[in-house]
Design an enzyme around this catalytic site. Structure first.
Site, PDB file in Angstrom:
ATOM      1  CG  ASP A  97      -2.198   0.854   0.919  1.00 50.68           C
ATOM      2  OD1 ASP A  97      -2.129   1.716   0.016  1.00 50.68           O
ATOM      3  OD2 ASP A  97      -3.232   0.678   1.590  1.00 50.68           O
TER       4      ASP A  97
HETATM    5  C1  BGC Z   1      -5.111   3.155   0.140  1.00 49.06           C
HETATM    6  C2  BGC Z   1      -5.261   2.155  -0.969  1.00 49.06           C
HETATM    7  C3  BGC Z   1      -5.065   2.804  -2.309  1.00 49.06           C
HETATM    8  C4  BGC Z   1      -3.721   3.494  -2.322  1.00 49.06           C
HETATM    9  C5  BGC Z   1      -3.406   4.176  -3.648  1.00 49.06           C
HETATM   10  C6  BGC Z   1      -3.869   4.005   0.009  1.00 49.06           C
HETATM   11  O1  BGC Z   1      -3.888   5.067   0.884  1.00 49.06           O
HETATM   12  O2  BGC Z   1      -5.104   2.483   1.372  1.00 49.06           O
HETATM   13  O3  BGC Z   1      -6.529   1.557  -0.890  1.00 49.06           O
HETATM   14  O4  BGC Z   1      -5.174   1.864  -3.325  1.00 49.06           O
HETATM   15  O5  BGC Z   1      -3.711   4.480  -1.309  1.00 49.06           O
HETATM   16  O6  BGC Z   1      -4.239   5.231  -3.879  1.00 49.06           O
END
Ligand code: BGC
Length: 768
Positions: free
Chosen positions: A310
């Protein structure tokens, strides 16, 4: 007339079951001493990829493991903290040098084409980029938030909306979505409940698989297929006290039985990437978790795709307190099995020296690269790197009439009618004055929900527009804001009360703004904000019949005049066709058919609240307050509206339940039959739900578990027979040794309209 309903049971339950059987061997492996040192199953050898790997420098290899946000194309639409922002020129240089595997959060066929051309024509090895984005529930055309859509109890609908999202995305320069979010969410304080399929593992697994099938289509190489990323691996939905990014401390049984199955279902459906979660699980952050990433994902499940961290989750291992510094964090994340680093740039910075020092074996680096290139190949990128960069498709395949019609259908089928005293609904389209009161009446900023980056606002229909378009005389609708979302509006309540007095019926559109749920939006009190509650009390005091139209991204604890309104309609965030779909339901063109995928507690303090809890040794008896029982001093244990609950405009009667036998033999199947009758004057759509309870087992079992459902449409007055088959696989569970087992003995079975209603029978499972 009795009709036998021959709809198949929703979804392939056996996928979950057979999957979980394999889960167990993984757990046993670990208990027998398996560790991170075990080599993950590498993706299969491939001549093209092998030859590339032979020619790649260490830096180019690491480039394939590095993903950055395209802040330039994303503009202010980005959904993340702006860290490691790269100027356009720098990004181009990085691509040219082969230091980036792809970019995310930018759309546009032509602009993607320009970047792809640099990678393919100007970088030394010409490896194509992968273009990603968070396409959670639609790209330009926005479908209901996933939580709402799960209420349709129709995985096929989710598959169709994911397919449409993939068509629009691949017409707009994207080939990879960070979706579906498959975290089971049992605590409504957590803001990300809105992104998933709710509190139930069975429903969640079916929706997880359906969404993967929808995004990926029948073949990943098709020009309108996009790579799916079930996330956040794993157990993110179990953060303590619903605190975003918080710690997860759960039993291995709950991990295996509740949080892992939707992931397994998604991988069985073909997902070839996953995202390691921000949270820790029992002391080990998911992004440095050899058990989850290596032992389970690759070892037991034979996952052939790649894991992306993530957003900066690898770097966050330092704040978690398991890594001393960025280099240490890189080593931990990479060796645990995170192939790709999102946004931190850590791999670029630190993997070279780790490889040089032998702390990361070259063999592991090559395996990681092979996985990423393997997925790129599976997507057809080496054959046609420009497949999703077609300006004609971008003009012609986005927001087509068919996609807009699907958005309307999905929105209609996500609306839950919670209360309808004296058949206040449906409303007539003429002959009455309607006051639409509340901050969401004419609002256009809160239609899409918390997780939409690229939605086309120009094509969206708000509530006031939708109602006016449906009314014979649009002037019969008065729209008054009455209050802000969290702030009062000067003179607002007085104006609202005046409008209510002039009206025959009030529609009160209240709830959460879209930034009150979603990432980093945990709440301690899951209630209607005070200013709106005050508005509701004042409007209710006029005595006019009131229909509450709730807009929110999680279950809420309803209070006072809101809870006591004559009618309550849960409209969530419905997307582009919000106003049209709500009007369709309010005026009775469509019979409300969705059910709750999350329980609505009576009080915020009941959270985490979920229907499939355990019994305890001193269970309270509903409606009979007794001392020394498992209960709260002031609040009932039951939900105000439980999982699975929802009404239609025509009352349904469950008339009888019958089993073909009360003794189920080990290898046989049991048939459960119920008769249901549409006792009303209109067509009805019922979601007939089957729950079981294992009465005596070697470990405690939930008071109820959903094991099947069928969507049934009945004409006015019609009686139907619905049947379900149960086998011993449906009765299995994870035991104290983390084995998936089925134990003989007595089981309760209910078939009914929700998780706390239905007709009851019992049977015994006999071991031959
Ligand atoms: C989120 C993810 C997301 C990623 C990219 C993160 O803060 O937890 O769900 O895919 O950002 O945007």
């Amino acid at each position: 007339m009795i009709r036998s309903v021959s709809l198949r049971r929703q979804g392939p339950m056996f996928i979950v079951k057979s999957a979980t059987r394999r889960f167990c061997s993984a757990s046993l492996l670990l208990m027998a001493g398996a560790s991170a040192a075990q080599t993950p199953t590498p993706a299969a050898p491939d001549p093209l990829i092998d030859s590339l790997i032979t020619r790649m420098s260490v830096e180019e290899k690491i480039g394939q493991l590095t993903l950055f946000s395209d802040f330039i194309r994303a503009g202010d639409k980005t959904a993340n903290p702006r860290v490691r922002e790269m100027a356009a020129q720098t990004l181009r240089e990085q691509i040219r040098a082969g230091r980036v595997t792809g970019v995310f959060q930018g759309i546009g066929a032509q602009s993607a084409h320009d970047l792809q051309q640099i990678a393919v024509e100007q970088s030394r090895l010409g490896i194509p980029l992968l273009f990603a984005a968070d396409v959670i529930h639609g790209l330009r055309t926005v479908f209901p938030i996933p939580l709402a859509e799960a209420g349709s109890f129709d995985p096929d609908l989710a598959q169709r909306t994911a397919r449409a999202a993939a068509v629009e995305s691949t017409a707009s320069g994207l080939q990879w979505t960070f979706a579906p979010m498959v975290d089971v969410a049992r605590d409504q304080r957590w803001g990300r409940v809105s992104e998933g399929a709710g509190e139930d593992v069975y429903l969640g697994s079916l929706f997880a698989a359906a969404r993967v099938r929808g995004f990926q289509g029948s073949s990943l190489t098709a020009r309108d297929s996009m790579l799916a990323t079930p996330k956040h691996y794993a157990a993110y939905g179990a953060v303590s006290a619903g605190m975003e990014y918080g710690a997860v401390d759960i039993s291995p049984q709950t991990l295996w039985e509740t949080h892992l199955p939707p992931f397994k279902a998604a991988f069985d459906a073909g997902a070839l990437s996953t995202m390691s979660a921000f949270n820790e699980v029992n002391g080990v952050p998911a992004t440095a978790n050899p058990y989850l990433l290596d032992t389970v994902l690759r070892g037991a499940w034979h996952f052939q795709g790649f894991v992306v961290s993530d957003y900066t989750a690898d770097e966050e291992l330092i704040a978690h307190g398991v890594a001393a510094d960025p280099r240490d964090a890189t080593r931990l994340a990479f060796l645990a099995g995170v192939e790709m680093s999102m946004q931190s740039g850590l791999y670029l910075q630190h993997l070279p020296s780790l490889v040089a020092a032998g702390e990361v074996p070259m063999r592991r680096l090559d395996e990681a690269v092979r996985r990423v290139l393997g997925v790129k190949k599976a997507l057809g990128l080496f054959t046609n790197p420009y497949a999703v960069m077609d300006a004609r498709r971008e003009r012609e395949e986005v927001a087509t009439p068919a996609i807009v019609a699907l958005a309307r259908e999905a929105a209609q089928r996500s609306i839950v009618l919670l209360k309808n005293d004296d058949q206040l609904l449906p409303l007539r389209k003429s002959g009455q004055r309607i006051a639409l009161i509340g901050p969401f009446g004419a609002d256009r900023k809160n239609l899409f929900g918390p997780w939409t980056i690229f939605g086309d606002e120009s094509g969206a229909v708000d509530l006031a527009q939708g109602l006016k378009a449906a009314l014979r005389d649009p002037a019969s609708l008065t729209v008054v804001r009455g209050s802000g979302i969290e702030q009062p509006l000067s003179g607002g309540v007085a104006a609202a009360v005046a409008a209510a007095k002039q009206a025959d019926v009030v529609l009160l559109a209240i709830g959460e703004s879209q930034d009150m749920s979603g990432e980093a939006q945990s709440r301690t009190q899951i209630v209607i904000p005070d200013v709106q509650q005050a508005l509701a009390e004042a409007v209710a005091a006029t005595g006019k019949p009131m229909v509450v139209l709730l807009r929110n991204g999680r279950a809420l604890a309803l209070r006072g005049a809101v809870r006591d309104a004559r009618a309550i309609v849960e409209t969530w965030f419905l997307g582009s066709q919000t106003g049209t779909a709500i009007a369709d339901v309010l005026f009775g063109d469509i019979n409300p058919s969705a059910r709750l995928a999350v329980s609505f507690p009576v009080d915020s303090g009941q959270e985490p609240f979920f229907y499939n809890h355990k019994s305890t040794g001193r269970p309270a008896i509903a409606g009979q307050p007794q001392p020394f029982k498992a209960r709260y001093r002031s609040t009932a244990n039951e939900a105000l509206y439980p999982f699975g609950f929802g009404l239609g405009y025509s009352p349904l009667r469950y008339e009888s339940i019958a089993l073909n036998t009360s003794a189920l033999r080990w290898n046989d199947s049991l048939t459960v039959r119920v008769r249901i009758a549409n006792a009303g004057q209109r067509e009805a759509s019922e979601i007939v739900q089957l729950y079981i309870h294992d009465k005596v087992a070697s470990v405690t079992r939930p008071v109820r578990e959903l094991k099947g459902f069928k969507i049934c449409r009945l004409r006015a007055g019609e009686v139907a027979e619905v049947s379900f088959a149960l086998t011993r696989a449906d009765l299995s569970f994870v035991d104290a040794g983390l084995q998936r087992v089925t134990e003989p003995g007595w089981f309760d079975v209910w078939v009914g309209p929700s998780s706390n209603a239905g007709l009851h029978a019992a049977f015994e499972l006999l071991k031959d």
